[in-house]
Design an enzyme around this catalytic site. Sequence first.
Site, PDB file in Angstrom:
ATOM      1  N   CYS A 161       6.521  -6.813   6.747  1.00 45.74           N
ATOM      2  CA  CYS A 161       7.550  -5.466   7.803  1.00 45.74           C
ATOM      3  C   CYS A 161       8.338  -7.179   8.698  1.00 45.74           C
ATOM      4  O   CYS A 161       7.232  -7.880   9.286  1.00 45.74           O
ATOM      5  CB  CYS A 161       6.866  -4.938   8.524  1.00 45.74           C
ATOM      6  SG  CYS A 161       8.522  -3.890   9.152  1.00 45.74           S
ATOM      7  N   SER A 200      12.072   7.536   7.252  1.00 45.92           N
ATOM      8  CA  SER A 200      11.172   6.864   8.641  1.00 45.92           C
ATOM      9  C   SER A 200      12.030   5.561   9.348  1.00 45.92           C
ATOM     10  O   SER A 200      11.647   4.442   8.842  1.00 45.92           O
ATOM     11  CB  SER A 200       9.967   7.211   9.627  1.00 45.92           C
ATOM     12  OG  SER A 200       9.460   6.329  10.177  1.00 45.92           O
ATOM     13  N   CYS A 223       1.279  -1.697  15.679  1.00 47.34           N
ATOM     14  CA  CYS A 223       1.400  -1.569  13.797  1.00 47.34           C
ATOM     15  C   CYS A 223       0.537  -2.268  13.739  1.00 47.34           C
ATOM     16  O   CYS A 223       1.154  -3.587  13.327  1.00 47.34           O
ATOM     17  CB  CYS A 223       2.258  -1.096  13.773  1.00 47.34           C
ATOM     18  SG  CYS A 223       2.739  -0.490  11.775  1.00 47.34           S
ATOM     19  N   CYS A 279       6.330  -4.547  15.814  1.00 48.11           N
ATOM     20  CA  CYS A 279       5.806  -3.420  17.009  1.00 48.11           C
ATOM     21  C   CYS A 279       4.466  -3.665  17.496  1.00 48.11           C
ATOM     22  O   CYS A 279       3.592  -4.094  15.985  1.00 48.11           O
ATOM     23  CB  CYS A 279       5.699  -2.268  15.464  1.00 48.11           C
ATOM     24  SG  CYS A 279       7.176  -1.465  15.841  1.00 48.11           S
ATOM     25  N   GLU A 286       1.039  -1.245  -0.233  1.00 52.12           N
ATOM     26  CA  GLU A 286      -0.079   0.012   0.124  1.00 52.12           C
ATOM     27  C   GLU A 286       0.837   1.251   0.242  1.00 52.12           C
ATOM     28  O   GLU A 286       1.770   1.650   0.743  1.00 52.12           O
ATOM     29  CB  GLU A 286      -0.879  -0.224   1.243  1.00 52.12           C
ATOM     30  CG  GLU A 286      -2.041  -0.869   0.936  1.00 52.12           C
ATOM     31  CD  GLU A 286      -2.995  -1.079   2.026  1.00 52.12           C
ATOM     32  OE1 GLU A 286      -3.963  -1.990   2.431  1.00 52.12           O
ATOM     33  OE2 GLU A 286      -2.287  -1.328   3.389  1.00 52.12           O
ATOM     34  N   CYS A 289       3.573   8.558   1.065  1.00 52.26           N
ATOM     35  CA  CYS A 289       4.153   7.724   2.257  1.00 52.26           C
ATOM     36  C   CYS A 289       3.897   7.032   1.471  1.00 52.26           C
ATOM     37  O   CYS A 289       3.722   6.129   0.610  1.00 52.26           O
ATOM     38  CB  CYS A 289       2.403   7.975   2.999  1.00 52.26           C
ATOM     39  SG  CYS A 289       3.245   6.141   4.225  1.00 52.26           S
ATOM     40  N   CYS A 318      -0.295   6.216   9.948  1.00 51.57           N
ATOM     41  CA  CYS A 318       0.023   5.362   9.393  1.00 51.57           C
ATOM     42  C   CYS A 318       0.261   4.495  10.366  1.00 51.57           C
ATOM     43  O   CYS A 318      -0.991   4.201  11.953  1.00 51.57           O
ATOM     44  CB  CYS A 318       0.958   6.102  11.033  1.00 51.57           C
ATOM     45  SG  CYS A 318       1.759   7.389  10.472  1.00 51.57           S
ATOM     46  N   GLY A 373       6.481  -1.352   5.828  1.00 47.63           N
ATOM     47  CA  GLY A 373       7.880  -1.908   5.815  1.00 47.63           C
ATOM     48  C   GLY A 373       9.509  -1.089   6.497  1.00 47.63           C
ATOM     49  O   GLY A 373       9.066   0.107   7.544  1.00 47.63           O
ATOM     50  N   GLU A 374      10.449  -1.878   6.941  1.00 47.71           N
ATOM     51  CA  GLU A 374      11.813  -1.509   7.194  1.00 47.71           C
ATOM     52  C   GLU A 374      12.779  -0.647   6.566  1.00 47.71           C
ATOM     53  O   GLU A 374      13.115  -1.654   6.033  1.00 47.71           O
ATOM     54  CB  GLU A 374      12.107  -1.326   8.961  1.00 47.71           C
ATOM     55  CG  GLU A 374      13.367  -1.562   9.309  1.00 47.71           C
ATOM     56  CD  GLU A 374      13.425   0.016   9.588  1.00 47.71           C
ATOM     57  OE1 GLU A 374      12.001   0.928  10.507  1.00 47.71           O
ATOM     58  OE2 GLU A 374      13.911   1.372   9.492  1.00 47.71           O
ATOM     59  N   ASN A 418      -3.404   5.522  16.310  1.00 44.14           N
ATOM     60  CA  ASN A 418      -4.632   5.310  14.555  1.00 44.14           C
ATOM     61  C   ASN A 418      -5.261   3.583  15.738  1.00 44.14           C
ATOM     62  O   ASN A 418      -4.189   3.093  15.594  1.00 44.14           O
ATOM     63  CB  ASN A 418      -4.401   5.127  12.985  1.00 44.14           C
ATOM     64  CG  ASN A 418      -4.103   6.302  13.264  1.00 44.14           C
ATOM     65  OD1 ASN A 418      -4.237   7.528  13.396  1.00 44.14           O
ATOM     66  ND2 ASN A 418      -2.378   6.672  12.586  1.00 44.14           N
ATOM     67  N   LEU A 469      10.570   6.436  18.105  1.00 45.14           N
ATOM     68  CA  LEU A 469      11.096   6.495  19.524  1.00 45.14           C
ATOM     69  C   LEU A 469      10.188   5.737  20.167  1.00 45.14           C
ATOM     70  O   LEU A 469      10.001   4.744  20.799  1.00 45.14           O
ATOM     71  CB  LEU A 469      11.027   7.640  19.606  1.00 45.14           C
ATOM     72  CG  LEU A 469      12.357   7.564  20.655  1.00 45.14           C
ATOM     73  CD1 LEU A 469      13.461   6.665  21.001  1.00 45.14           C
ATOM     74  CD2 LEU A 469      12.458   8.566  21.903  1.00 45.14           C
TER      75      LEU A 469
HETATM   76  N1  SAH Z   1       9.652   1.237   9.736  1.00 50.08           N
HETATM   77  C1  SAH Z   1       9.334   2.429   9.776  1.00 50.08           C
HETATM   78  C2  SAH Z   1       8.220   2.574   8.947  1.00 50.08           C
HETATM   79  C3  SAH Z   1       7.252   2.502   9.181  1.00 50.08           C
HETATM   80  S1  SAH Z   1       5.844   3.177   9.998  1.00 50.08           S
HETATM   81  C4  SAH Z   1       9.450   2.840  11.211  1.00 50.08           C
HETATM   82  O1  SAH Z   1       8.656   2.657  12.109  1.00 50.08           O
HETATM   83  O2  SAH Z   1       9.418   4.636  11.542  1.00 50.08           O
HETATM   84  C5  SAH Z   1       5.600   4.223  10.203  1.00 50.08           C
HETATM   85  C6  SAH Z   1       5.112   5.702  11.392  1.00 50.08           C
HETATM   86  O3  SAH Z   1       3.281   5.069  12.384  1.00 50.08           O
HETATM   87  C7  SAH Z   1       6.538   5.390  12.509  1.00 50.08           C
HETATM   88  O4  SAH Z   1       6.190   6.080  13.656  1.00 50.08           O
HETATM   89  C8  SAH Z   1       5.305   3.703  13.754  1.00 50.08           C
HETATM   90  O5  SAH Z   1       5.611   3.549  14.294  1.00 50.08           O
HETATM   91  C9  SAH Z   1       3.651   4.684  13.211  1.00 50.08           C
HETATM   92  N2  SAH Z   1       3.262   4.383  13.832  1.00 50.08           N
HETATM   93  C10 SAH Z   1       3.028   2.275  13.735  1.00 50.08           C
HETATM   94  N3  SAH Z   1       1.575   2.121  13.360  1.00 50.08           N
HETATM   95  C11 SAH Z   1       1.051   3.480  14.161  1.00 50.08           C
HETATM   96  C12 SAH Z   1       0.004   3.266  15.190  1.00 50.08           C
HETATM   97  N4  SAH Z   1      -0.918   2.704  15.446  1.00 50.08           N
HETATM   98  N5  SAH Z   1      -0.904   4.536  15.704  1.00 50.08           N
HETATM   99  C13 SAH Z   1       0.141   5.498  14.973  1.00 50.08           C
HETATM  100  N6  SAH Z   1       1.475   6.036  14.499  1.00 50.08           N
HETATM  101  C14 SAH Z   1       1.567   4.408  14.571  1.00 50.08           C
END
Ligand code: SAH
Length: 354
Positions: free
Chosen positions: A115, A198, A122, A119, A95, A108, A340, A166-167, A297, A222
């Site tokens: 991934c 990111s 996520c 986390c 996506e 984006c 996000c 993805g990372e 979210n 972070l």
């Molecule tokens: N892997 C990378 C990029 C993808 S995530 C990273 O971790 O930065 C993009 C952003 O969305 C990251 O800051 C992540 O921590 C945040 N994110 C993931 N799940 C989320 C959620 N449910 N609500 C808000 N932000 C979220």
Amino acid sequence: MKIIDKKDIRALSKEELQFFFRQHGFPSFKGDQVYQWLWQKGFHDFDLMTNLSLNHRNLLKKYFEIKHINIDLQQRSLDGTIKNAVKLFDNFIIESVLIPTSKRTTACVSSQVGCSLDCTFCATASLKRMRNLNPDEIYDQVVAMDKQSRLYHNRPLSNIVFMGMGEPLMNYNNVMVAIEKIIDSEGLAMSPKRIILSTSGVPKMIRKMADDKVRFGLAVSLHSARQEIRETIMPFAKKFKLDDLIEALEYWYAFTKKKITFEYVVWNEINDLKEDIDALVRLCKRIPSKVNIIQYNPIDNASFKEAPQSVIDSYIEALSRSKIKVTYRRSRGVDIDAACGQLANKLDKKEKTF
Ligand code: SAH
């Protein structure tokens, strides 16, 4: 008849394209022309490359194919955000999201199918990492969203964030090749200042980016400046420890002189205490940085709840008092699961369960 196993032409560099033509007795500049059709103009069909003779086009067709993405489904949010389900040549779906504001349109972009990180907050983490995206699959997402930006908002794409699925630092080489093409004057010619990568924080690769003298911006997800908390919500952080991450970020700043953006979600009973706020302020004083507090979210199967505004305000006050820049970002595209952490091929999954 000998069957030639066709190669994806977009895996070739400009020099390799020039060499291909020379090898077949034609001038090198034909390679430059093909490169421009592929990367500057974003064409996916040899027959439309009108400054090549039929001879040249047939030669290319004999040896090469052009693998490219297809937008499978486009969803538009009430706030104008567009989420694209992007089909890859091997039928995987990823996506990508186009986010318009009054001043900019931001793409984006995804860097992997699924991934490998875990986390817990996520949605993408629920999809296993299937494979890395190729440079052209990353690049194509940008080209497709640039077209959408022109079509729906009458302006070219202004910014790119690697915050999709993805990372990106786990697919380092392909992401770097894609970014080179995005900023190349014979590619999309975008300024690297308008690109942000990111990462969840892979110390070794952050150092490598600094060594490679990249010119784009860096954001780090972070969510906690305390190791014991961070490793419960981002379990890979047991391996990539905060202390190592901090050292890598200091290294990054020393070499690039670019401030880091910390992305941070504030949750009830996870990072809502004074000591969480103090730890973040301490970290930001040590590393030149700004903080982007992201609205949480909600995703399926997660027991996270965003902290009340009063806690978020305490974060904002404490950071501001220490002269650390802080913004609170409202989510976009929530109604179509485009915000996000919500990218998880929901529609695709639904289709498969029927
Ligand atoms: N892997 C990378 C990029 C993808 S995530 C990273 O971790 O930065 C993009 C952003 O969305 C990251 O800051 C992540 O921590 C945040 N994110 C993931 N799940 C989320 C959620 N449910 N609500 C808000 N932000 C979220």
